[in-house]
Design a protein around this motif. Structure first.
Motif, mmCIF file in Angstrom:
data_model
loop_
_atom_site.group_PDB
_atom_site.id
_atom_site.type_symbol
_atom_site.label_atom_id
_atom_site.label_comp_id
_atom_site.label_asym_id
_atom_site.label_seq_id
_atom_site.Cartn_x
_atom_site.Cartn_y
_atom_site.Cartn_z
ATOM 1 N N PRO A 1 12.416 -2.509 10.973
ATOM 2 C CA PRO A 1 13.277 -1.539 10.293
ATOM 3 C C PRO A 1 14.744 -1.944 10.222
ATOM 4 C CG PRO A 1 12.563 -0.719 12.448
ATOM 5 C CD PRO A 1 11.747 -1.940 12.162
ATOM 6 N N LEU A 2 15.219 -2.714 11.193
ATOM 7 C CA LEU A 2 16.629 -3.115 11.166
ATOM 8 C C LEU A 2 16.949 -4.041 10.002
ATOM 9 C CD1 LEU A 2 17.369 -3.658 14.966
ATOM 10 C CD2 LEU A 2 18.200 -1.821 13.494
ATOM 11 N N ALA A 3 15.926 -4.666 9.417
ATOM 12 C CA ALA A 3 16.132 -5.533 8.254
ATOM 13 C C ALA A 3 16.041 -4.762 6.939
ATOM 14 C CB ALA A 3 15.105 -6.663 8.255
ATOM 15 N N ALA A 4 15.717 -3.475 7.012
ATOM 16 C CA ALA A 4 15.470 -2.682 5.802
ATOM 17 C C ALA A 4 16.751 -2.415 5.024
ATOM 18 C CB ALA A 4 14.799 -1.361 6.183
ATOM 19 N N ARG A 5 16.577 -2.251 3.701
ATOM 20 C CA ARG A 5 17.693 -1.926 2.814
ATOM 21 C C ARG A 5 17.219 -0.957 1.748
ATOM 22 N NH1 ARG A 5 19.395 -7.708 0.686
ATOM 23 N NH2 ARG A 5 19.612 -6.373 -1.138
ATOM 24 N N ALA A 6 18.038 0.016 1.429
ATOM 25 C CA ALA A 6 17.676 0.994 0.399
ATOM 26 C C ALA A 6 17.573 0.345 -0.977
ATOM 27 C CB ALA A 6 18.692 2.124 0.370
ATOM 28 N N ASP A 7 18.282 -0.758 -1.199
ATOM 29 C CA ASP A 7 18.284 -1.415 -2.512
ATOM 30 C C ASP A 7 17.351 -2.624 -2.565
ATOM 31 O OD1 ASP A 7 19.668 -3.157 -0.877
ATOM 32 O OD2 ASP A 7 21.347 -3.455 -2.255
ATOM 33 N N LEU B 1 1.360 3.995 2.304
ATOM 34 C CA LEU B 1 0.789 3.295 3.463
ATOM 35 C C LEU B 1 1.426 1.919 3.558
ATOM 36 C CD1 LEU B 1 -1.181 5.593 2.680
ATOM 37 C CD2 LEU B 1 -3.031 4.162 3.506
ATOM 38 N N ALA B 2 2.415 1.801 4.440
ATOM 39 C CA ALA B 2 3.156 0.548 4.601
ATOM 40 C C ALA B 2 2.749 -0.130 5.900
ATOM 41 C CB ALA B 2 4.655 0.826 4.575
ATOM 42 N N VAL B 3 1.452 -0.312 6.052
ATOM 43 C CA VAL B 3 0.874 -0.927 7.247
ATOM 44 C C VAL B 3 0.276 -2.282 6.870
ATOM 45 C CG1 VAL B 3 0.435 1.295 8.337
ATOM 46 C CG2 VAL B 3 -1.325 0.278 6.872
ATOM 47 N N PRO B 4 -0.058 -3.124 7.853
ATOM 48 C CA PRO B 4 -0.675 -4.415 7.531
ATOM 49 C C PRO B 4 -1.931 -4.238 6.676
ATOM 50 C CG PRO B 4 0.009 -4.392 9.818
ATOM 51 C CD PRO B 4 0.221 -3.004 9.303
ATOM 52 N N GLU C 1 12.571 14.374 0.581
ATOM 53 C CA GLU C 1 12.268 14.650 1.987
ATOM 54 C C GLU C 1 11.208 13.651 2.449
ATOM 55 O OE1 GLU C 1 13.144 16.184 5.336
ATOM 56 O OE2 GLU C 1 13.776 17.493 3.685
ATOM 57 N N VAL C 2 11.530 12.841 3.451
ATOM 58 C CA VAL C 2 10.647 11.768 3.895
ATOM 59 C C VAL C 2 10.190 12.022 5.333
ATOM 60 C CG1 VAL C 2 10.408 9.293 4.319
ATOM 61 C CG2 VAL C 2 11.772 10.088 2.377
ATOM 62 N N TYR C 3 8.885 11.984 5.520
ATOM 63 C CA TYR C 3 8.283 12.079 6.843
ATOM 64 C C TYR C 3 7.807 10.681 7.235
ATOM 65 C CZ TYR C 3 8.269 17.085 5.889
ATOM 66 O OH TYR C 3 8.646 18.363 5.588
ATOM 67 N N LEU C 4 8.035 10.327 8.496
ATOM 68 C CA LEU C 4 7.715 8.986 8.973
ATOM 69 C C LEU C 4 6.652 9.026 10.059
ATOM 70 C CD1 LEU C 4 11.376 7.663 9.457
ATOM 71 C CD2 LEU C 4 9.927 7.361 7.430
ATOM 72 N N GLY D 1 8.270 -0.406 4.657
ATOM 73 C CA GLY D 1 8.168 1.032 4.799
ATOM 74 C C GLY D 1 9.523 1.694 4.975
ATOM 75 N N THR D 2 10.358 1.135 5.834
ATOM 76 C CA THR D 2 11.681 1.714 6.061
ATOM 77 C C THR D 2 12.554 1.577 4.823
ATOM 78 O OG1 THR D 2 11.510 1.169 8.416
ATOM 79 C CG2 THR D 2 13.686 1.720 7.583
ATOM 80 N N SER D 3 12.425 0.469 4.103
ATOM 81 C CA SER D 3 13.194 0.304 2.865
ATOM 82 C C SER D 3 12.773 1.333 1.818
ATOM 83 C CB SER D 3 13.019 -1.113 2.309
ATOM 84 O OG SER D 3 13.591 -2.078 3.175
ATOM 85 N N VAL D 4 11.466 1.601 1.710
ATOM 86 C CA VAL D 4 10.992 2.655 0.811
ATOM 87 C C VAL D 4 11.584 3.996 1.225
ATOM 88 C CG1 VAL D 4 8.961 4.005 0.124
ATOM 89 C CG2 VAL D 4 8.840 1.508 0.146
#
Length: 289
Positions: free
Chosen positions: A121-127, A60-63, A26-29, A13-16
């Motif tokens: 989220p700390l493992a997330a990457r934009a690419d 929807l980036a949930v389990p 514009e992204v809402y979390l 989810g955070t990477s998206v």
């Protein structure tokens, strides 16, 4: 596409969100864990205030087991024009969505085939998704404009869209993702009982083979449970070849000339099949980049 809600700010989810923010969206979390949500915001993934109007897309980036219920809730609230998810199992999820009476016309199942052994989220990457396949599983009820919205999401994330039937998708990921995770975990479980001397000798081969075994246990339990039948079929085939490999090794270790010849023949055959399989996936991976 101007606005997107990302519900669930783990790794995917955070990477998206980061990928979309890099494209000016514009992204809402949202996330039930305030600490996780604050972390995602601190990374620049988006904002936490509720959107003042209907967003273009909700991701929807949930389990997997939470997707259908959340989809029903968001659709009831008319949160978005279009909805998608990122769950790695599609058929069981599609059935759950149908059971809850969700509006299939505004929904497209999705699965980006990208990830890391780390979570959160700390493992997330934009690419993270760049050049990777992103499977979409629309139904006959899906509106073309909704599919177009989700295709735009995939493009903004730099991924390669692939449309597939949900059952076909699940059989494929059982082979290329779920079974490898199981095998990695089985190998790593043997290392959990290894003596210190053996562990000191471990190099990149053992590390590469077991890297994905470090994935989140709760999440992978959900994924493997949801696709258990397809995974079992693949692992039964692996088990056949594993039995042959064991028999070959026993023959090489203590058999006569004929048994050793059999063992050598079967060992070479298995290794050669492995070389061919690895070459096929390497060629496919190279074609994506």
């Amino acid at each position: 596409m101007r606005t997107v809600l990302v519900a669930g700010v783990g790794l995917i989810g955070t990477s998206v969100a980061l990928a979309l923010r890099s494209q000016g969206i514009e992204v809402y979390l949202s996330d039930p864990d305030p600490k996780t949500l604050r972390t995602a915001v601190s990374l620049g993934a988006g904002r936490t205030d509720p959107p003042s109007e209907q967003v273009d897309l909700a991701v929807l980036a949930v389990p997997p087991e939470q997707v259908a219920g959340l989809l029903a809730q968001l659709q009831k609230q008319e949160t978005a024009i279009a909805y998608s998810d990122v769950a790695s199992v599609k058929l069981q999820l599609q059935n759950a969505v149908l059971l809850l009476g969700c509006d299939l016309s505004s929904y497209v199942g999705g699965h980006p085939l990208a990830g890391r052994e780390r979570s959160g989220p700390l493992a997330a990457r934009a690419d993270l998704f760049r050049g990777r396949p992103w499977v979409l599983t629309p139904t006959n009820d899906t509106q073309p404009v909704v599919l177009d919205q989700v295709l735009e999401l995939v493009a903004l994330c730099g991924a390669i869209p692939t449309v597939a039937d949900a059952a076909v998708h699940d059989r494929a990921v059982a082979l290329i993702s779920h079974m490898p995770h199981m095998m990695s975990s089985l190998v790593a479980s043997r290392l959990a009982e290894a003596d210190p001397f053996s562990l000191r000798l471990a190099g990149t081969g053992a590390q590469d083979m077991t890297r994905i075994a470090a994935g989140d246990v709760d999440l992978w339990t959900e994924i493997l449970t949801a696709n258990a039948a397809a995974i079992a079929e693949v692992m039964e085939q692996v088990n056949i070849e594993l039995s042959i490999a064991i028999k070959a090794m026993r023959a090489l270790a203590g058999g006569g000339q004929n048994k050793r010849a059999y063992g050598l023949r079967e060992l070479r055959r298995l290794l050669q099949r492995g070389v061919r399989g690895q070459a096929q996936i390497s060629r496919q991976t190279a074609a994506h980049y």
